[in-house]
Design an enzyme around this catalytic site. Structure first.
Site, mmCIF file in Angstrom:
data_model
loop_
_atom_site.group_PDB
_atom_site.id
_atom_site.type_symbol
_atom_site.label_atom_id
_atom_site.label_comp_id
_atom_site.label_asym_id
_atom_site.label_seq_id
_atom_site.Cartn_x
_atom_site.Cartn_y
_atom_site.Cartn_z
ATOM 1 N N GLY A 48 0.803 -1.218 0.000
ATOM 2 C CA GLY A 48 0.000 0.000 0.000
ATOM 3 C C GLY A 48 0.835 1.265 0.000
ATOM 4 O O GLY A 48 0.330 2.362 -0.248
ATOM 5 N N ARG A 49 2.106 1.112 0.315
ATOM 6 C CA ARG A 49 2.952 2.321 0.329
ATOM 7 C C ARG A 49 4.379 1.989 -0.099
ATOM 8 O O ARG A 49 5.336 2.539 0.444
ATOM 9 C CB ARG A 49 2.947 2.972 1.698
ATOM 10 N N GLY B 81 -0.281 6.179 1.460
ATOM 11 C CA GLY B 81 0.885 5.622 0.760
ATOM 12 C C GLY B 81 2.208 6.217 1.210
ATOM 13 O O GLY B 81 3.251 5.957 0.615
ATOM 14 N N ASP C 265 2.035 -11.574 6.540
ATOM 15 C CA ASP C 265 2.523 -10.702 5.446
ATOM 16 C C ASP C 265 3.873 -10.077 5.802
ATOM 17 O O ASP C 265 4.511 -9.465 4.937
ATOM 18 C CB ASP C 265 1.506 -9.604 5.114
ATOM 19 N N ASN C 266 4.299 -10.233 7.049
ATOM 20 C CA ASN C 266 5.613 -9.711 7.429
ATOM 21 C C ASN C 266 6.612 -10.835 7.683
ATOM 22 O O ASN C 266 7.638 -10.622 8.333
ATOM 23 C CB ASN C 266 5.492 -8.829 8.680
HETATM 24 P P1 AMP Z 1 2.705 -3.073 7.820
HETATM 25 O O1 AMP Z 1 2.112 -2.948 9.195
HETATM 26 O O2 AMP Z 1 3.755 -2.053 7.515
HETATM 27 O O3 AMP Z 1 3.125 -4.457 7.519
HETATM 28 O O4 AMP Z 1 1.509 -2.730 6.804
HETATM 29 C C1 AMP Z 1 0.337 -3.496 6.694
HETATM 30 C C2 AMP Z 1 -0.405 -3.110 5.450
HETATM 31 O O5 AMP Z 1 -0.840 -1.749 5.522
HETATM 32 C C3 AMP Z 1 0.412 -3.218 4.167
HETATM 33 O O6 AMP Z 1 -0.432 -3.662 3.147
HETATM 34 C C4 AMP Z 1 0.857 -1.793 3.938
HETATM 35 O O7 AMP Z 1 1.175 -1.541 2.593
HETATM 36 C C5 AMP Z 1 -0.355 -1.018 4.388
HETATM 37 N N1 AMP Z 1 -0.046 0.357 4.818
HETATM 38 C C6 AMP Z 1 0.630 0.755 5.934
HETATM 39 N N2 AMP Z 1 0.727 2.103 5.980
HETATM 40 C C7 AMP Z 1 0.110 2.576 4.868
HETATM 41 C C8 AMP Z 1 -0.132 3.888 4.329
HETATM 42 N N3 AMP Z 1 0.290 4.993 4.948
HETATM 43 N N4 AMP Z 1 -0.797 3.963 3.158
HETATM 44 C C9 AMP Z 1 -1.247 2.873 2.517
HETATM 45 N N5 AMP Z 1 -1.041 1.615 2.964
HETATM 46 C C10 AMP Z 1 -0.385 1.464 4.127
HETATM 47 MG MG MG Z 2 4.277 -5.256 6.139
#
Ligand code: AMP
Ligand code: MG
Length: 481
Positions: A87-88, A121, A247-248
């Site tokens: 998402g980003r 994003g 996913d991580n």
């Molecule tokens: P994470 O906790 O970093 O593993 O993110 C979990 C999900 O949320 C992933 O699909 C990321 O791409 C999405 N995500 C986190 N922050 C943002 C953001 N600011 N904008 C869009 N997607 C986000």
């Molecule tokens: Mg992640």
């Protein structure tokens, strides 16, 4: 390097079925500016130039990144299955080094993608600095990790709890394929797509698996072993990942996504720092249970291609998962025994480790300093560690140790398994705070210090001290900032 010179990236991922990615471009930013550049990594990646201007050209020149893309994936977040995707983040290309190693170059925080949902994003500059520092610390601690090539200020203000400066991290990984990528292919794509992803992953990361009769089954076994090695190493240094969603969890066995991670101070298995981990799901001591759970999700997603008969497939996958507990126990204790200077392969020493951990818990001992004190004179005199239980344990330990090895050999073994320096949460926070105010020098100094984590030097005591009780009680970490 000449201005606008084309940098040759490859895009092998785009040979996969289209549902597995989306071509995505970074947004335009008002004023990009590199504040941190990892020159050591530039050299390792054979980037011939390591100055900031050239790096901006490599990372942000549209001619270079013509086919940049974001990846589709799903994932179990805190146990719940969701469709996600980058998402980003976008992968601007794959870099091939002179020794033929392939790396993804990803920009994290580069703007919206088709997977952004309601997010902007973007990422804050401060959270990208944090990821840079911790991922580099992990690398120098000898733990498989994504690496950080550069942190970039975007010149934008972004909205979080407060208004913050926007930032981008240039992140390097052997591959960003994760358990969630397989979950996505298994649950939302055709069987052939799952097969294609599996073949691609094996060819890219573990080509030797092609020699086995059942490559998907062997991939499951390999990833399980890689992840056990990784999480054992996290336990070794007191690392708490904080958001071990599927996913991580990478297929390559690299630690990545450093949002809410933190380092243990006093030993407490249920310790978690993440502001959203209300039930301590991702606490320090739960990490082995969670990685087994994640591997079971990986197994589920591979079921359609392990065997055409579903029952047989389940049986085969289960036979791999059934090996987890024994393998974990063996690898964990062998590692922990090295931390006390003993290199044996039988269960005789396991009790010694359990007793030490019980002593640390009872007496609120700092995890890393306790281990370090076993081979370091400065800490031998440290009164906060030297309680009666520990003194008694040490007598028993010494007697046991001398049955197997010499003190000199034991000291050498301990020194390479027990870091002197970990990036303690309070020290990291202070350096980021200063960098956020415009003074990046303390942050750079800290990077220098964490890049030699096993070397004891006079003058480093400040970096070894645990935080105040007040800081420890109140410190929290955050996801996705
Ligand atoms: P994470 O906790 O970093 O593993 O993110 C979990 C999900 O949320 C992933 O699909 C990321 O791409 C999405 N995500 C986190 N922050 C943002 C953001 N600011 N904008 C869009 N997607 C986000
Ligand atoms: Mg992640």
């Amino acid at each position: 390097m000449q201005k606008n010179k084309m940098f040759k990236f490859e895009y092998s991922y785009l040979s996969l079925p289209k549902k597995l990615y989306s071509l995505s471009k970074k947004e335009k930013f008002p004023k990009i500016h590199i504040t941190l550049l990892n020159k050591d990594l530039c050299t390792k990646l054979d980037l011939t130039s390591n100055n900031k201007k050239d790096m901006i050209n490599i990372l942000f020149n549209d001619l270079n990144n013509t086919k940049s893309f974001s990846q589709s994936y799903a994932g179990h977040q805190f146990g719940n299955f969701t469709k996600l995707g980058d998402g980003r983040a976008i992968i601007i290309g794959e870099l091939i080094t002179s020794d033929k190693k392939r790396f993804d170059i990803q920009l994290k925080g580069s703007g919206r993608t088709p997977y952004s949902r309601n997010g902007d994003g973007k990422a804050t500059y401060k959270s990208m600095l944090r990821e840079y520092l911790i991922s580099e610390a992990m690398y120098y601690l000898n733990i498989s990790s994504s690496r950080s090539l550069a942190v970039i200020k975007t010149g934008e203000k972004i909205h979080r709890k407060n208004i913050e400066e926007g930032g981008i991290l240039a992140r390097i990984m052997k591959s960003h394929i994760r358990i969630g990528t397989f979950e996505y292919a298994s649950f939302f794509c055709k069987k052939d797509d799952l097969k294609a992803l599996t073949t691609y992953t094996i060819d890219r990361l573990y080509p030797k698996i092609n020699n086995y009769k059942n490559p998907p089954l062997h991939l499951l076994k390999t990833v399980m072993e890689k992840q056990i090695d990784l999480v054992v190493n996290w336990m070794r240094i007191g690392f708490i990942h904080g958001v071990m969603n599927t996913d991580n969890t990478s297929i390559s066995g690299e630690t990545f996504d450093y949002g809410p991670c933190a380092f243990l101070n006093s030993y407490k298995p249920e310790k978690t720092y993440s502001s959203i981990d209300h039930y301590n799901r991702y606490s320090y001591g739960n990490q082995p249970i969670i990685i087994k759970w994640n591997i079971a999700r990986f197994a589920e997603s591979l079921l359609p291609i392990i065997h055409q008969n579903q029952e047989k497939s389940i049986k085969l996958a289960q036979s791999v998962i059934d090996q987890f507990d024994l393998l974990w126990k063996k690898k964990y204790y062998e590692m922990m025994l090295k931390k006390i200077g003993i290199q044996i392969k039988d269960e005789e020493g396991y009790k010694l480790i359990d007793e030490l951990l019980a002593c640390m818990l009872k007496n609120n001992q700092d995890y890393n300093n306790t281990f370090h004190s076993l081979s370091n004179d400065y800490f031998k005199q440290n009164s906060s560690i030297n309680n009666l239980d520990f003194v008694n344990w040490k007598k028993k330990w010494k007697k046991n140790l001398l049955k197997h090895t010499t003190l000199k050999k034991a000291n050498n073994l301990m020194r390479i398994h027990n870091p002197v320096i970990i990036p303690r949460n309070h020290i990291v926070e202070e350096a980021i705070y200063q960098a956020g105010k415009g003074n990046i020098n303390p942050f750079k100094k800290l990077i220098e210090i964490i890049s030699k984590p096993y070397e004891y030097k006079n003058g480093l005591e400040k970096f070894m001290e645990p935080p105040s009780a007040n800081f420890e009680q109140n410190f929290q970490t955050f996801c996705g900032t």
